[in-house]
Design a protein around this motif. Structure first.
Motif, short mmCIF file in Angstrom:
data_model
loop_
_atom_site.label_atom_id
_atom_site.label_comp_id
_atom_site.label_asym_id
_atom_site.label_seq_id
_atom_site.Cartn_x
_atom_site.Cartn_y
_atom_site.Cartn_z
N ALA A 196 0.85 -1.21 0.00
CA ALA A 196 0.00 0.00 0.00
C ALA A 196 0.88 1.25 0.00
CB ALA A 196 -0.94 0.00 1.21
N PHE A 197 2.00 1.21 0.73
CA PHE A 197 2.91 2.36 0.71
C PHE A 197 3.43 2.56 -0.73
CE2 PHE A 197 4.39 1.86 5.43
CZ PHE A 197 3.12 2.17 5.85
N GLU A 198 3.85 1.46 -1.34
CA GLU A 198 4.41 1.55 -2.71
C GLU A 198 3.38 2.14 -3.67
OE1 GLU A 198 5.55 0.42 -6.72
OE2 GLU A 198 3.77 -0.26 -5.67
N ARG A 199 2.14 1.69 -3.54
CA ARG A 199 1.04 2.13 -4.42
C ARG A 199 0.71 3.60 -4.25
NH1 ARG A 199 -1.92 -2.05 -2.57
NH2 ARG A 199 -3.33 -0.78 -1.30
N HIS A 200 0.89 4.11 -3.02
CA HIS A 200 0.46 5.48 -2.74
C HIS A 200 1.61 6.49 -2.84
CE1 HIS A 200 -3.09 3.31 -1.25
NE2 HIS A 200 -3.74 4.44 -1.45
N LEU A 201 2.80 6.03 -3.20
CA LEU A 201 3.92 6.97 -3.36
C LEU A 201 3.93 7.55 -4.77
CD1 LEU A 201 6.99 5.19 -1.70
CD2 LEU A 201 5.95 7.36 -0.96
N ARG A 202 4.35 8.79 -4.88
CA ARG A 202 4.67 9.33 -6.20
C ARG A 202 5.94 8.63 -6.70
NH1 ARG A 202 3.52 15.87 -5.37
NH2 ARG A 202 1.37 15.78 -6.10
N VAL A 203 6.25 8.81 -7.97
CA VAL A 203 7.38 8.08 -8.56
C VAL A 203 8.66 8.30 -7.75
CG1 VAL A 203 8.85 7.92 -10.60
CG2 VAL A 203 6.38 8.07 -10.86
N ASP A 204 8.92 9.55 -7.35
CA ASP A 204 10.14 9.84 -6.59
C ASP A 204 9.91 9.90 -5.08
OD1 ASP A 204 11.72 9.98 -8.83
OD2 ASP A 204 11.27 12.12 -9.15
N GLY A 205 8.72 9.50 -4.65
CA GLY A 205 8.40 9.61 -3.23
C GLY A 205 9.15 8.59 -2.39
N ARG A 206 9.18 8.88 -1.09
CA ARG A 206 9.87 7.97 -0.18
C ARG A 206 9.02 7.67 1.05
NH1 ARG A 206 15.34 11.13 0.20
NH2 ARG A 206 13.89 12.87 -0.05
N ALA A 207 9.12 6.43 1.51
CA ALA A 207 8.43 6.04 2.74
C ALA A 207 9.48 5.89 3.83
CB ALA A 207 7.68 4.74 2.54
N VAL A 208 9.21 6.44 5.00
CA VAL A 208 10.15 6.34 6.11
C VAL A 208 9.45 5.60 7.25
CG1 VAL A 208 11.73 7.59 7.59
CG2 VAL A 208 11.07 8.57 5.37
N VAL A 209 10.03 4.46 7.59
CA VAL A 209 9.38 3.53 8.52
C VAL A 209 10.30 3.30 9.71
CG1 VAL A 209 8.42 1.21 8.74
CG2 VAL A 209 8.28 2.38 6.53
N GLY A 210 9.76 3.54 10.91
CA GLY A 210 10.59 3.35 12.11
C GLY A 210 9.95 2.40 13.09
N PHE A 211 10.73 1.45 13.57
CA PHE A 211 10.24 0.58 14.65
C PHE A 211 11.40 -0.08 15.38
CE2 PHE A 211 10.80 -3.68 12.77
CZ PHE A 211 10.91 -3.37 11.42
N GLY A 212 11.08 -0.59 16.59
CA GLY A 212 12.11 -1.12 17.46
C GLY A 212 12.31 -2.62 17.32
N ALA A 213 13.48 -3.06 17.73
CA ALA A 213 13.78 -4.50 17.79
C ALA A 213 13.04 -5.11 18.98
CB ALA A 213 15.28 -4.70 17.95
N GLY A 214 12.94 -6.43 19.00
CA GLY A 214 12.34 -7.13 20.14
C GLY A 214 10.83 -7.03 20.17
N ARG A 215 10.22 -6.64 19.06
CA ARG A 215 8.76 -6.50 19.01
C ARG A 215 8.16 -7.49 18.01
NH1 ARG A 215 6.06 -1.86 20.44
NH2 ARG A 215 7.16 -0.60 21.95
N GLY A 216 8.91 -8.54 17.67
CA GLY A 216 8.34 -9.61 16.85
C GLY A 216 8.46 -9.44 15.35
N TYR A 217 9.16 -8.38 14.92
CA TYR A 217 9.36 -8.19 13.47
C TYR A 217 10.86 -7.96 13.25
CZ TYR A 217 7.88 -6.68 8.72
OH TYR A 217 7.68 -6.57 7.36
N ALA A 218 11.55 -9.04 12.86
CA ALA A 218 13.01 -8.94 12.67
C ALA A 218 13.31 -7.97 11.54
CB ALA A 218 13.58 -10.32 12.36
N PHE A 219 14.34 -7.17 11.70
CA PHE A 219 14.66 -6.18 10.68
C PHE A 219 14.89 -6.84 9.31
CE2 PHE A 219 16.52 -3.50 14.35
CZ PHE A 219 15.28 -2.93 14.60
N ASP A 220 15.59 -7.98 9.30
CA ASP A 220 15.87 -8.65 8.01
C ASP A 220 14.56 -9.08 7.33
OD1 ASP A 220 18.54 -8.24 8.02
OD2 ASP A 220 19.06 -10.22 8.83
N ASP A 221 13.59 -9.52 8.13
CA ASP A 221 12.28 -9.89 7.54
C ASP A 221 11.61 -8.65 6.95
OD1 ASP A 221 12.69 -12.46 8.36
OD2 ASP A 221 11.39 -12.34 10.13
N PHE A 222 11.76 -7.54 7.65
CA PHE A 222 11.19 -6.29 7.13
C PHE A 222 11.82 -5.91 5.78
CE2 PHE A 222 11.82 -1.71 6.64
CZ PHE A 222 10.49 -1.28 6.52
N PHE A 223 13.15 -6.00 5.70
CA PHE A 223 13.82 -5.63 4.42
C PHE A 223 13.35 -6.56 3.30
CE2 PHE A 223 17.26 -4.14 7.46
CZ PHE A 223 16.93 -2.81 7.34
N ALA A 224 13.19 -7.85 3.63
CA ALA A 224 12.73 -8.81 2.61
C ALA A 224 11.29 -8.49 2.20
CB ALA A 224 12.83 -10.23 3.16
#
Ligand SMILES: C[S@@+](CC[C@H](N)C(=O)[O-])C[C@H]1O[C@@H](n2cnc3c(N)ncnc32)[C@H](O)[C@@H]1O
Length: 202
Positions: A139-167
């Protein structure tokens, strides 16, 4: 198909006062003179004046409210209607919408233009049902303009490994431009316990 409820929906189902407590928490922090807009200052630094910003999982609106105040066109979306109501009261100006990010369709709300920036702060990603994480990133990808950027922040230890997020971001068609450890631009390292990822359309 209905979207699987996430952690935030589970919390408010178990404790209907949770939203009220959360709204008051930020009202108190602001009234006491605390800086509650640091994440939005980073987003503002990325944007020319008069840009379009989406506050994804906006809560009671502290970040979208700031981005509106400094001259951007802001849409804020949150799944919790009580928080959207508080955002409307406390930060009039942006378009505040109660909706689930997992099946976000802003054109259906009459908002056809994409965004120069999407800010997703305050651990929103870790409150999603895991089955919906990639849908939210899509949904982020769909709602961005061509040059737009999404900035996503969250902490470790909350059940979403950073590597899984990048994938998941890659699966959703988003490239990671920049990995930071804080909203004030400390570099991300293997031992970082927080991630601020700047993503763009692949
Ligand atoms: C800890 S709050 C952060 C709020 C805001 N981003 C901030 O930093 O002040 C997490 C927010 O994520 C929202 N949220 C969780 N799952 C969501 C979903 N599927 N769609 C939209 N918002 C969601 C919650 O309603 C809640 O407002």
């Amino acid at each position: 198909m209905p979207v699987e409820p996430g952690e935030w929906e589970r919390i408010i189902a178990a404790n209907p006062d949770h939203s009220r407590w959360y709204i008051q928490r930020f009202r108190d922090l602001e009234a006491a003179g605390n800086d509650i807009v640091g994440e939005a200052r980073l987003i503002d630094a990325m944007l020319p004046r008069g840009s379009r910003a989406l506050d994804a999982g906006c809560g009671p609106g502290r970040l979208g409210g700031y981005l509106h105040r400094v001259g951007h066109t802001v849409v804020g979306v949150d799944v919790d209607p009580a928080l959207i109501e508080a955002a409307e009261q406390d930060y009039p100006g942006p378009t505040w919408i109660a909706a689930n990010l997992a099946d976000l369709d802003l054109p259906a709300h009459g908002i056809d233009d994409g965004f120069d920036a999407i800010v997703c702060a305050g651990n929103v990603m870790t409150f999603l049902a895991p089955s919906t994480r990639t849908d939210v990133l899509r949904a982020f990808e769909r709602h961005l303009r061509v040059d737009g950027r999404a900035v996503v922040g969250f902490g470790a230890g909350r059940g979403y490994a950073f590597d899984d997020f990048f994938a998941d971001a890659r699966t959703a068609g988003l490239e990671t431009d920049l990995r930071l450890a804080t909203w004030d631009l400390r570099p991300f390292t293997d031992s970082s316990d927080f991630l601020v990822a700047v993503l763009r359309r692949a």
